[in-house]
Design an enzyme around this catalytic site. Structure first.
Site, PDB file in Angstrom:
ATOM      1  N   SER A  23       0.835  -1.208   0.000  1.00 19.99           N
ATOM      2  CA  SER A  23       0.000   0.000   0.000  1.00 19.99           C
ATOM      3  C   SER A  23       0.864   1.249   0.000  1.00 19.99           C
ATOM      4  CB  SER A  23      -0.916   0.012   1.229  1.00 19.99           C
ATOM      5  OG  SER A  23      -0.137  -0.017   2.413  1.00 19.99           O
ATOM      6  N   ASN A 108      -2.817  -2.652  12.711  1.00 21.89           N
ATOM      7  CA  ASN A 108      -4.268  -2.509  12.531  1.00 21.89           C
ATOM      8  C   ASN A 108      -4.821  -1.264  13.217  1.00 21.89           C
ATOM      9  OD1 ASN A 108      -3.856  -4.922  11.287  1.00 21.89           O
ATOM     10  ND2 ASN A 108      -4.962  -6.169  12.790  1.00 21.89           N
ATOM     11  N   THR A 153     -39.388  24.210 -14.733  1.00 20.95           N
ATOM     12  CA  THR A 153     -39.644  22.834 -14.310  1.00 20.95           C
ATOM     13  C   THR A 153     -39.610  22.029 -15.606  1.00 20.95           C
ATOM     14  OG1 THR A 153     -42.047  22.983 -14.541  1.00 20.95           O
ATOM     15  CG2 THR A 153     -41.147  23.563 -12.389  1.00 20.95           C
ATOM     16  N   HIS A 154     -39.079  20.857 -15.537  1.00 21.43           N
ATOM     17  CA  HIS A 154     -38.892  20.027 -16.746  1.00 21.43           C
ATOM     18  C   HIS A 154     -38.056  20.753 -17.797  1.00 21.43           C
ATOM     19  CE1 HIS A 154     -42.316  17.655 -15.114  1.00 21.43           C
ATOM     20  NE2 HIS A 154     -42.786  18.859 -14.829  1.00 21.43           N
ATOM     21  N   SER A 275     -11.280  25.059 -28.700  1.00 20.44           N
ATOM     22  CA  SER A 275     -11.159  23.937 -29.606  1.00 20.44           C
ATOM     23  C   SER A 275      -9.853  24.033 -30.379  1.00 20.44           C
ATOM     24  CB  SER A 275     -12.342  23.954 -30.577  1.00 20.44           C
ATOM     25  OG  SER A 275     -12.050  23.172 -31.717  1.00 20.44           O
ATOM     26  N   LYS A 281     -14.495  28.740 -30.558  1.00 20.82           N
ATOM     27  CA  LYS A 281     -15.103  28.053 -29.426  1.00 20.82           C
ATOM     28  C   LYS A 281     -14.630  28.533 -28.054  1.00 20.82           C
ATOM     29  CE  LYS A 281     -17.109  24.429 -29.569  1.00 20.82           C
ATOM     30  NZ  LYS A 281     -18.486  24.119 -29.262  1.00 20.82           N
ATOM     31  N   ASN A 283     -15.543  26.862 -24.475  1.00 18.44           N
ATOM     32  CA  ASN A 283     -16.276  25.731 -23.915  1.00 18.44           C
ATOM     33  C   ASN A 283     -16.217  25.689 -22.385  1.00 18.44           C
ATOM     34  OD1 ASN A 283     -16.829  24.809 -26.539  1.00 18.44           O
ATOM     35  ND2 ASN A 283     -14.858  23.726 -26.625  1.00 18.44           N
ATOM     36  N   GLU A 288     -18.029  20.912 -17.058  1.00 17.38           N
ATOM     37  CA  GLU A 288     -18.227  19.537 -17.549  1.00 17.38           C
ATOM     38  C   GLU A 288     -17.435  18.538 -16.712  1.00 17.38           C
ATOM     39  OE1 GLU A 288     -18.871  19.767 -22.279  1.00 17.38           O
ATOM     40  OE2 GLU A 288     -17.103  20.804 -21.575  1.00 17.38           O
ATOM     41  N   TYR A 315      -9.817  -7.325  11.583  1.00 17.85           N
ATOM     42  CA  TYR A 315      -9.063  -6.753  10.466  1.00 17.85           C
ATOM     43  C   TYR A 315      -8.951  -7.764   9.333  1.00 17.85           C
ATOM     44  CZ  TYR A 315      -5.544  -4.648   7.519  1.00 17.85           C
ATOM     45  OH  TYR A 315      -4.897  -4.110   6.439  1.00 17.85           O
ATOM     46  N   GLN A 320      -7.317  -2.415   3.242  1.00 17.75           N
ATOM     47  CA  GLN A 320      -6.268  -1.626   2.584  1.00 17.75           C
ATOM     48  C   GLN A 320      -6.740  -1.124   1.211  1.00 17.75           C
ATOM     49  OE1 GLN A 320      -2.071  -2.958   2.676  1.00 17.75           O
ATOM     50  NE2 GLN A 320      -2.232  -3.199   0.463  1.00 17.75           N
TER      51      GLN A 320
HETATM   52  N1  ARG Z   1      -1.304  -1.408   4.864  1.00 22.21           N
HETATM   53  C1  ARG Z   1      -2.292  -1.930   5.750  1.00 22.21           C
HETATM   54  C2  ARG Z   1      -3.632  -1.251   5.486  1.00 22.21           C
HETATM   55  O1  ARG Z   1      -3.654  -0.261   4.843  1.00 22.21           O
HETATM   56  C3  ARG Z   1      -1.882  -1.706   7.171  1.00 22.21           C
HETATM   57  C4  ARG Z   1      -2.405  -2.724   8.139  1.00 22.21           C
HETATM   58  C5  ARG Z   1      -1.801  -4.048   7.866  1.00 22.21           C
HETATM   59  N2  ARG Z   1      -2.238  -5.029   8.833  1.00 22.21           N
HETATM   60  C6  ARG Z   1      -2.153  -6.326   8.612  1.00 22.21           C
HETATM   61  N3  ARG Z   1      -2.612  -7.117   9.516  1.00 22.21           N
HETATM   62  N4  ARG Z   1      -1.619  -6.830   7.519  1.00 22.21           N
HETATM   63  O2  ARG Z   1      -4.654  -1.698   5.940  1.00 22.21           O
END
Ligand code: ARG
Length: 487
Positions: A23, A108, A153-154, A275, A281, A283, A288, A315, A320
């Site tokens: 992560s 965790n 409306t509409h 454009s 143009k 825009n 958007e 957990y 993640q």
């Molecule tokens: N990178 C993990 C997350 O974002 C951190 C916690 C990891 N805990 C574990 N038991 N593998 O959730």
């Protein structure tokens, strides 16, 4: 293998698999929060006698260095920022000291704490931006209580209104959005720290202390709930999605109103694009993109709901996968509120054009029917029929009403008290608006009252925001102060 996480239980690692597990890229969002969490945890461990003062000093100094070097200096081959920082700490101060930081803690509770801290900042920023957007809308409304425009409306001409009245409708939605952000903030700003993996810890710790050091308002008490819930993420993204839905409606109107057909506003050059082939143009691309990014945020909400649905306690690594959607949705929402504000504050309103359009499409028909009811004894439904028949032609006179009256009820409305002046008044566009002065209506006097009241409430909302901003800032200063007594 010298990976501090894997070297005990596991014998092998594969870079492709590690990359899949990682992560690290998303964790850049929680770099600072993670170090602050480490600092508070280490101070608490020292206060509780779990680690010594000398160990605390060494660890805090090293964490300071890591903070100074920044996220980019971390070894990203680890599966997340928590292990990467711990590995670096151990490298710097040795395992006999650095290896004690993770006592009475798990990744965790750590990651849940970090997400809540960073999200807290994002929610405060968002409250600020919503307030800026509201200010801008009130300013434009103040300048336009008598700027007539067609009400739809509409998407068909319905009744005349004013730009101020129309904008206040958007404004009130943003007030509710602000209240929802505050609600999400209050439930986010609670500490899961000290829950460890899920079953708390046998070390003597003080959860209230780390909560206070990090500026949380209280604890997510149950240690299993604390590490496993992401309902605060779902709630925040749903608030973001609601905000985006509200801004997308405004954006859609800017797209329509700035078109040749409406021509009621012109967006500032800086908020438009052009454009590559059609030289003429101009825009409304920013509007958007607000419209489109609303879909992206909706997607983030659906993703997090789907990822967290039916997860067993406590957990699971699935969690993640939810976090990147949170940061993505937050960034889009913050950016979009800002762009919406800028787009509104720089646009020019073509008052002549909007006043002209306000009266077209027989938009005063309701008032004419109402006037017939108030001056004759006719019930509304009959007046509605008479004016409806009138709308099929283009002769909006008392004579025409008399002719239709004879046809439908065998009576002339002019003989029941309806005069040319009354008909003229009913067909006057500004007069239509002025007459609609019941609470919440578009009459300029009523709209001015609404603006005054909203202005006052806005000031109060600014005070509430500042209280929360100061509370967080003060706690960060206090944490730094406590830290200084150890280094
Ligand atoms: N990178 C993990 C997350 O974002 C951190 C916690 C990891 N805990 C574990 N038991 N593998 O959730």
């Amino acid at each position: 293998m010298n990976n501090i996480l894997r070297r005990g239980r596991l014998n092998k690692e594969d870079p492709t698999v590690l990359n899949y597990l990682s992560s690290m890229d998303t964790d850049r969002h929680i770099f600072e929060a993670d170090l602050l969490t480490d600092i508070a945890h280490v101070i608490m461990l020292t206060e509780m006698g779990v680690i010594t003062k000398d160990e605390c000093t060494l660890i805090l100094n090293a964490l300071d260095t890591i903070m100074g070097e920044g996220f980019e200096e971390l070894d990203t081959s680890y599966e997340d920022i928590h292990i990467s920082i711990e590995a670096k700490l151990i490298e710097m101060v040795g395992e006999d000291t650095g290896g004690r930081m993770h006592s009475a803690r798990s990744r965790n509770d750590e990651v849940a704490t970090c997400i809540r801290m960073e999200l807290r900042n994002e929610l405060l920023k968002l409250m600020h931006r919503l307030i800026d957007l509201r200010k801008t809308i009130l300013e434009i409304a103040r300048e336009n209580p008598e700027t007539l425009m067609p009400g739809y409306t509409h998407l068909q001409h319905a009744q005349p209104t004013t730009l101020a009245h129309h904008l206040l409708a958007h404004y009130d939605a943003f007030v509710r959005d602000g209240q929802r952000v505050l609600g999400a903030y209050l439930r986010t700003n609670m500490s899961p720290l000290g829950s460890a993996a899920f079953a708390s810890t046998g070390f003597e710790i003080n959860r209230e202390r780390t909560s206070e050091l990090l500026g949380f308002q209280g604890l997510i008490e149950n240690s299993m709930d604390a590490v496993s819930t992401r309902d605060f993420v779902v709630e925040s993204i749903s608030v973001f999605a609601n905000i985006m839905t509200n801004i997308s409606r405004l954006a859609e109107e800017m797209i329509l109103w700035s078109s040749e057909e409406f021509g009621m506003v012109e967006l500032d050059d800086s908020y438009t694009s052009t454009s590559s082939i059609m030289p003429q143009k101009k825009n409304p691309d920013t509007a958007e993109l607000i419209r489109a990014k609303t879909g992206t945020v909706d997607g983030c909400l659906m993703s997090v709901l789907a990822i967290t649905k039916a997860l067993p306690m406590s957990y699971n690594r699935d969690l993640q996968e939810a976090t990147p959607h949170l940061w993505r949705a937050a960034a889009i929402t913050l950016g979009s509120v800002n762009i919406a504000k800028g787009m509104l504050s720089t646009m020019t309103v073509n008052k002549e054009r909007s006043s002209l359009l306000a009266g077209t499409g027989f938009s005063t028909a309701t008032e004419l029917a109402d006037t017939i009811v108030r001056t004759t004894e006719l019930p509304f439904r009959t007046a509605h029929q008479i004016v409806g028949i009138m709308a099929k032609g283009n002769n909006y006179t008392l004579e025409e009403l008399d002719r239709i009256g004879m046809e439908i009820i065998d009576r002339k409305l002019s003989e029941e008290g309806l005069s040319p002046e009354l008909v003229e008044g009913a067909l006057d566009v500004m007069e239509n608006v002025k007459r609609r002065g019941a609470t919440g209506g578009p009459a300029p006097r009523e709209v001015e009252r609404m603006i005054d009241e909203r202005n006052y409430a806005l000031m109060q909302d600014i005070d509430v925001l500042m209280e929360h901003v100061n509370a967080v800032q003060d706690s960060m200063k206090r944490l730094e102060y406590v830290k200084q007594s150890y280094v």
